[in-house]
Write a protein that holds these residues in place. Structure first.
Motif, mmCIF file in Angstrom:
data_model
loop_
_atom_site.group_PDB
_atom_site.id
_atom_site.type_symbol
_atom_site.label_atom_id
_atom_site.label_comp_id
_atom_site.label_asym_id
_atom_site.label_seq_id
_atom_site.Cartn_x
_atom_site.Cartn_y
_atom_site.Cartn_z
ATOM 1 N N MET A 1 -8.678 7.886 8.976
ATOM 2 C CA MET A 1 -8.412 9.265 8.605
ATOM 3 C C MET A 1 -7.544 9.661 7.406
ATOM 4 N N PRO A 2 -7.592 8.788 6.356
ATOM 5 C CA PRO A 2 -7.015 8.855 5.252
ATOM 6 C C PRO A 2 -7.020 10.022 4.354
ATOM 7 N N LEU A 3 -5.885 10.569 3.799
ATOM 8 C CA LEU A 3 -6.241 11.438 2.664
ATOM 9 C C LEU A 3 -5.890 10.893 1.646
ATOM 10 N N VAL A 4 -6.608 10.946 0.579
ATOM 11 C CA VAL A 4 -6.344 10.414 -0.824
ATOM 12 C C VAL A 4 -6.184 11.406 -1.613
ATOM 13 N N ARG A 5 -4.971 11.161 -2.629
ATOM 14 C CA ARG A 5 -4.908 11.805 -3.655
ATOM 15 C C ARG A 5 -4.953 11.254 -5.151
ATOM 16 N N ILE A 6 -5.762 11.559 -5.898
ATOM 17 C CA ILE A 6 -5.960 10.802 -7.361
ATOM 18 C C ILE A 6 -5.389 11.701 -8.323
ATOM 19 N N ASP A 7 -4.468 11.152 -9.185
ATOM 20 C CA ASP A 7 -4.248 11.733 -10.114
ATOM 21 C C ASP A 7 -4.622 11.099 -11.506
ATOM 22 N N ALA A 27 -12.919 0.176 -0.355
ATOM 23 C CA ALA A 27 -11.623 -0.793 -0.080
ATOM 24 C C ALA A 27 -11.107 -0.255 1.309
ATOM 25 N N MET A 28 -11.068 1.223 1.553
ATOM 26 C CA MET A 28 -10.924 1.872 2.845
ATOM 27 C C MET A 28 -11.668 1.218 3.950
ATOM 28 N N VAL A 29 -13.008 1.322 3.789
ATOM 29 C CA VAL A 29 -13.915 1.093 4.789
ATOM 30 C C VAL A 29 -13.888 -0.634 4.937
ATOM 31 N N GLU A 30 -13.867 -1.241 3.918
ATOM 32 C CA GLU A 30 -14.630 -2.736 3.856
ATOM 33 C C GLU A 30 -13.185 -3.456 4.209
ATOM 34 N N ILE A 31 -12.023 -3.179 3.815
ATOM 35 C CA ILE A 31 -10.499 -3.863 4.070
ATOM 36 C C ILE A 31 -9.827 -3.460 5.055
ATOM 37 N N ALA A 32 -9.531 -1.994 4.923
ATOM 38 C CA ALA A 32 -8.746 -1.363 5.872
ATOM 39 C C ALA A 32 -9.190 -0.757 7.188
ATOM 40 N N TYR A 87 -4.850 -3.306 -2.220
ATOM 41 C CA TYR A 87 -4.454 -2.725 -3.593
ATOM 42 C C TYR A 87 -5.298 -3.644 -4.760
ATOM 43 N N LYS A 88 -5.505 -5.103 -4.373
ATOM 44 C CA LYS A 88 -6.215 -5.773 -5.263
ATOM 45 C C LYS A 88 -7.732 -5.426 -5.440
ATOM 46 N N ARG A 89 -8.250 -5.372 -4.198
ATOM 47 C CA ARG A 89 -9.875 -4.720 -4.320
ATOM 48 C C ARG A 89 -9.976 -3.477 -5.303
ATOM 49 N N ILE A 90 -9.096 -2.638 -5.213
ATOM 50 C CA ILE A 90 -9.116 -1.235 -5.816
ATOM 51 C C ILE A 90 -8.837 -1.580 -7.267
ATOM 52 N N ALA A 91 -7.738 -2.128 -7.640
ATOM 53 C CA ALA A 91 -7.524 -2.419 -9.148
ATOM 54 C C ALA A 91 -8.701 -3.378 -9.736
ATOM 55 N N ASP A 92 -9.127 -4.303 -8.985
ATOM 56 C CA ASP A 92 -10.308 -5.145 -9.540
ATOM 57 C C ASP A 92 -11.533 -4.289 -9.940
ATOM 58 N N GLU A 93 -12.002 -3.509 -8.811
ATOM 59 C CA GLU A 93 -13.099 -2.509 -9.311
ATOM 60 C C GLU A 93 -12.994 -1.654 -10.110
ATOM 61 N N ILE A 94 -11.973 -0.802 -10.293
ATOM 62 C CA ILE A 94 -11.903 -0.064 -11.300
ATOM 63 C C ILE A 94 -11.858 -0.697 -12.751
ATOM 64 N N HIS A 95 -11.061 -1.649 -12.782
ATOM 65 C CA HIS A 95 -11.127 -2.398 -13.952
ATOM 66 C C HIS A 95 -12.299 -2.937 -14.408
ATOM 67 N N GLU A 96 -12.961 -3.301 -13.310
ATOM 68 C CA GLU A 96 -14.522 -4.013 -13.608
ATOM 69 C C GLU A 96 -15.452 -2.678 -14.162
ATOM 70 N N LYS A 97 -15.415 -1.765 -13.653
ATOM 71 C CA LYS A 97 -16.449 -0.570 -13.802
ATOM 72 C C LYS A 97 -16.019 0.332 -15.046
#
Length: 129
Positions: A1-7, A27-32, A87-97
């Motif tokens: 039940m996360p609420l995500v804020r992206i700025d 990352a939320m679904v697959e890791i958390a 954290y790593k999964r998010i950073a890696d994916e944003i960097h890659e894409k």
């Protein structure tokens, strides 16, 4: 039940916004272990003077105008190992894409309790029984 804020920058493309959103949700679904379809996100674009960060850097990390700030409020209880992988999964994916520097992916987790949420109707759907 996360609420995500992206700025992020006012100049961020639709593709960048989608990539950041998808990276966080994946990352939320697959890791958390967040359930499928539990995707509540608020994405805000900001002018250059509306995202303030230490231009001299912090903790040995130097930031750029491409800084992406991600804050996730969710039910607490995840291990440190899960959070590190998250954290790593998010950073890696944003960097890659989107080729955003990993130094510019800033993430904050806010733990809460199940009873701190109402998903509508003025009810506490996860009230203690």
């Amino acid at each position: 039940m996360p609420l995500v804020r992206i700025d992020l920058s006012k100049n961020a493309s639709k593709e960048r916004i989608r990539a950041v959103s998808d990276a966080v949700y994946g990352a939320m679904v697959e890791i958390a272990n967040v359930p499928l379809h539990d995707k509540f996100q608020i994405i805000t674009r900001h002018a250059v003077d509306e995202i303030i960060y230490p231009e001299e850097g912090y903790l040995g990390i130097e930031y750029s105008r491409d800084l992406v700030i991600i804050q996730i409020t969710w039910v607490g209880g995840r291990t440190i190992d899960v959070k590190k992988k998250f954290y790593k999964r998010i950073a890696d994916e944003i960097h890659e894409k989107e080729k955003v520097r990993k130094e510019d992916i800033w993430i904050s987790l806010v733990d809460s309790a199940r009873e701190d949420w109402s998903f509508g109707n003025g009810e506490m759907q996860y009230a203690p029984k």
